[in-house]
Scaffold this motif. Structure first.
Motif, PDB file in Angstrom:
ATOM      1  N   GLY A  66      22.823  88.341  57.045  1.00  0.00           N
ATOM      2  CA  GLY A  66      21.831  87.414  57.578  1.00  0.00           C
ATOM      3  C   GLY A  66      22.464  86.424  58.541  1.00  0.00           C
ATOM      4  N   PHE A  67      23.657  85.934  58.177  1.00  0.00           N
ATOM      5  CA  PHE A  67      24.388  85.011  59.048  1.00  0.00           C
ATOM      6  C   PHE A  67      24.741  85.699  60.362  1.00  0.00           C
ATOM      7  CE2 PHE A  67      28.535  83.694  60.691  1.00  0.00           C
ATOM      8  CZ  PHE A  67      28.335  82.331  60.888  1.00  0.00           C
ATOM      9  N   TYR A  68      25.200  86.939  60.256  1.00  0.00           N
ATOM     10  CA  TYR A  68      25.622  87.706  61.439  1.00  0.00           C
ATOM     11  C   TYR A  68      24.455  87.891  62.409  1.00  0.00           C
ATOM     12  CZ  TYR A  68      28.022  91.406  64.065  1.00  0.00           C
ATOM     13  OH  TYR A  68      28.605  92.152  65.060  1.00  0.00           O
ATOM     14  N   ASN A  69      23.308  88.260  61.865  1.00  0.00           N
ATOM     15  CA  ASN A  69      22.138  88.486  62.717  1.00  0.00           C
ATOM     16  C   ASN A  69      21.557  87.178  63.251  1.00  0.00           C
ATOM     17  OD1 ASN A  69      22.223  91.291  62.403  1.00  0.00           O
ATOM     18  ND2 ASN A  69      21.016  91.221  60.517  1.00  0.00           N
ATOM     19  N   TYR A  70      21.515  86.175  62.392  1.00  0.00           N
ATOM     20  CA  TYR A  70      20.913  84.891  62.772  1.00  0.00           C
ATOM     21  C   TYR A  70      21.672  84.238  63.927  1.00  0.00           C
ATOM     22  CZ  TYR A  70      19.300  80.046  62.409  1.00  0.00           C
ATOM     23  OH  TYR A  70      18.799  78.800  62.691  1.00  0.00           O
ATOM     24  N   THR A  71      22.997  84.318  63.883  1.00  0.00           N
ATOM     25  CA  THR A  71      23.817  83.658  64.906  1.00  0.00           C
ATOM     26  C   THR A  71      24.098  84.541  66.119  1.00  0.00           C
ATOM     27  OG1 THR A  71      25.831  84.339  63.732  1.00  0.00           O
ATOM     28  CG2 THR A  71      24.961  82.135  63.248  1.00  0.00           C
ATOM     29  N   ASN A  72      23.505  85.748  66.143  1.00  0.00           N
ATOM     30  CA  ASN A  72      23.722  86.661  67.279  1.00  0.00           C
ATOM     31  C   ASN A  72      25.221  86.901  67.481  1.00  0.00           C
ATOM     32  OD1 ASN A  72      22.836  88.330  69.335  1.00  0.00           O
ATOM     33  ND2 ASN A  72      22.582  86.693  70.838  1.00  0.00           N
ATOM     34  N   THR A  73      25.897  87.176  66.374  1.00  0.00           N
ATOM     35  CA  THR A  73      27.358  87.246  66.372  1.00  0.00           C
ATOM     36  C   THR A  73      27.905  88.356  67.258  1.00  0.00           C
ATOM     37  OG1 THR A  73      27.362  86.357  64.124  1.00  0.00           O
ATOM     38  CG2 THR A  73      29.393  87.384  64.877  1.00  0.00           C
ATOM     39  N   THR A  74      27.208  89.474  67.338  1.00  0.00           N
ATOM     40  CA  THR A  74      27.677  90.565  68.203  1.00  0.00           C
ATOM     41  C   THR A  74      27.835  90.075  69.637  1.00  0.00           C
ATOM     42  OG1 THR A  74      26.613  92.258  66.835  1.00  0.00           O
ATOM     43  CG2 THR A  74      27.163  92.868  69.099  1.00  0.00           C
ATOM     44  N   PHE A  75      26.831  89.369  70.104  1.00  0.00           N
ATOM     45  CA  PHE A  75      26.866  88.815  71.461  1.00  0.00           C
ATOM     46  C   PHE A  75      28.054  87.870  71.627  1.00  0.00           C
ATOM     47  CE2 PHE A  75      25.896  85.116  74.090  1.00  0.00           C
ATOM     48  CZ  PHE A  75      25.623  85.704  75.319  1.00  0.00           C
ATOM     49  N   LEU A  76      28.228  86.956  70.680  1.00  0.00           N
ATOM     50  CA  LEU A  76      29.296  85.963  70.784  1.00  0.00           C
ATOM     51  C   LEU A  76      30.678  86.612  70.745  1.00  0.00           C
ATOM     52  CD1 LEU A  76      27.850  83.134  68.489  1.00  0.00           C
ATOM     53  CD2 LEU A  76      27.958  83.170  70.989  1.00  0.00           C
ATOM     54  N   ILE A  77      30.841  87.611  69.883  1.00  0.00           N
ATOM     55  CA  ILE A  77      32.137  88.296  69.788  1.00  0.00           C
ATOM     56  C   ILE A  77      32.465  89.005  71.097  1.00  0.00           C
ATOM     57  CG2 ILE A  77      33.347  90.231  68.706  1.00  0.00           C
ATOM     58  CD1 ILE A  77      32.018  89.454  66.067  1.00  0.00           C
ATOM     59  N   LEU A  78      31.481  89.690  71.665  1.00  0.00           N
ATOM     60  CA  LEU A  78      31.717  90.439  72.898  1.00  0.00           C
ATOM     61  C   LEU A  78      32.026  89.511  74.071  1.00  0.00           C
ATOM     62  CD1 LEU A  78      28.904  93.126  72.553  1.00  0.00           C
ATOM     63  CD2 LEU A  78      31.369  93.544  72.489  1.00  0.00           C
ATOM     64  N   VAL A  79      31.224  88.463  74.220  1.00  0.00           N
ATOM     65  CA  VAL A  79      31.417  87.546  75.346  1.00  0.00           C
ATOM     66  C   VAL A  79      32.731  86.788  75.226  1.00  0.00           C
ATOM     67  CG1 VAL A  79      30.561  85.431  76.427  1.00  0.00           C
ATOM     68  CG2 VAL A  79      28.987  87.293  75.935  1.00  0.00           C
ATOM     69  N   PHE A  80      32.978  86.221  74.063  1.00  0.00           N
ATOM     70  CA  PHE A  80      34.175  85.393  73.929  1.00  0.00           C
ATOM     71  C   PHE A  80      35.421  86.219  73.635  1.00  0.00           C
ATOM     72  CE2 PHE A  80      30.737  82.426  73.626  1.00  0.00           C
ATOM     73  CZ  PHE A  80      31.190  81.421  74.463  1.00  0.00           C
ATOM     74  N   GLY A  81      35.219  87.429  73.132  1.00  0.00           N
ATOM     75  CA  GLY A  81      36.347  88.351  73.041  1.00  0.00           C
ATOM     76  C   GLY A  81      36.824  88.719  74.439  1.00  0.00           C
TER      77      GLY A  81
END
Length: 340
Positions: A66-81
């Motif tokens: 839920g945390f992963y989806n709520y914070t749009n973590t995939t997007f953040l990991i890809l952009v900041f990675g």
């Protein structure tokens, strides 16, 4: 709300992060402008807004998905990675190109910013008196910042933390160069050159099983500095994103107008025809940890149109602008991320 992305979408998002990271390191170039033009600026802002009390509760309660989806973590990991990866790859190439082909690189950046102004303003149709006034304010702010004189280097950790908060603004505010702000604050070399070099060297040693850095007070000092700067940057990203998300949602047109003005005003920072003015102390040039002269500011001048280099530089200005126009033409349209 997360967005489904194909593998190709994720790859291109990583490349966009790479571009933003490279831009962030170059004084005068705004990573926020890159994110705006490449179409992920608002999603980035709203994703950071999701790092809030609700996200913390999800994490504490063990609802990791839920945390992963709520914070749009995939997007953040890809952009900041991609952004972090650029510091050790693309940024190094840019450093080389700036050293060898400085005029042409700055010309390309100048053209890209010109193209960005067109890109952002072409869809803006609300040119009423209020928006024109805030745009002019943005222009004046950009010009004022470009002619400020830098402060002296300061390695106090509280000041370094503040540098992180303010320096990261280049990522969240299109037109504002975080690297240039760090030059004005006197800490660009300390934070983005010397400390990054020490961190890279330390990580390399750790991966080979060498922990001798722990016996070096100077190395520990630099690592404390980069850790504090990173903490300030993370704090600044979250706080400014919450503020900007609120502002964008309520005064979108006004914000867009001031962004257009700010980017236009910042053109002076990336003006290709300039000479470095180096810091001098007691009649001697100050050097950074790598033995390079420390830049204090730039002396700008008009080009000589009888010089072939000038016309080559103008060609690169056109190339830079065309790159942005091609991005516009072939589908990198801005997409608003709806916060629900």
């Amino acid at each position: 709300m997360t967005r489904e992305r194909s593998l190709l979408d994720k790859f291109f998002l990583f490349l966009k992060g790479l571009s933003m990271g490279a831009a962030n390191k170059v004084p005068g170039v705004s990573g926020g402008t890159v994110s705006f033009v490449l179409g992920f600026y608002e999603e980035m802002i709203y994703s950071f807004r999701k790092i809030n009390y609700k996200a913390l509760l999800l994490l504490i309660n063990g609802r990791f998905k839920g945390f992963y989806n709520y914070t749009n973590t995939t997007f953040l990991i890809l952009v900041f990675g991609g952004s972090m990866f650029s510091y050790f790859t693309v940024s190094l190439a840019l450093d080389y190109l700036l050293e060898v082909y400085e005029l042409y690189v700055w010309s390309a950046f100048f053209g890209m910013i010109l193209g960005s102004i067109f890109y952002i303003s072409k869809d803006f149709n609300d040119w009423n008196t209020k928006n024109i006034v805030v745009m002019i304010i943005g222009v004046l702010l950009g010009i004022a910042i470009s002619f400020m004189s830098p402060a002296k280097e300061n390695d106090n950790l509280w000041f370094v933390f503040v540098c992180g908060i303010i320096g990261v603004s280049g990522m969240t505010l299109p037109g504002l160069s975080g690297s240039f702000i760090l030059i004005l604050m006197g800490n660009y070399v300390l934070l983005l050159v010397d400390s990054v070099a020490v961190l890279f060297k330390t990580l390399t040693e750790v991966f080979t099983g060498d922990f001798s850095f722990m016996d070096s007070e100077e190395r520990i000092r630099y690592l404390k500095i980069i850790a504090t700067f990173t903490g300030g940057s993370a704090f600044g990203l979250i706080v400014t994103s919450h503020i900007l998300g609120y502002v964008l949602k309520r005064w979108h047109q006004i914000v867009t107008a001031i962004i257009i003005g700010f980017i236009a005003g910042s053109l002076g920072i990336v003006w290709p025809w300039k000479k470095e003015v180096y810091k001098i102390e007691n009649g001697v040039n100050l050097l950074d940890a790598k033995g390079n002269k420390v830049i204090e500011n730039f002396e700008r001048y008009f080009p000589d149109f009888y010089n072939n280099e000038t016309w080559i530089a103008i060609f690169f200005i056109v190339v830079g602008a065309v790159i942005i126009l091609l991005i516009d033409k072939y589908g990198a349209e801005r997409k608003e991320y709806i916060d629900e």
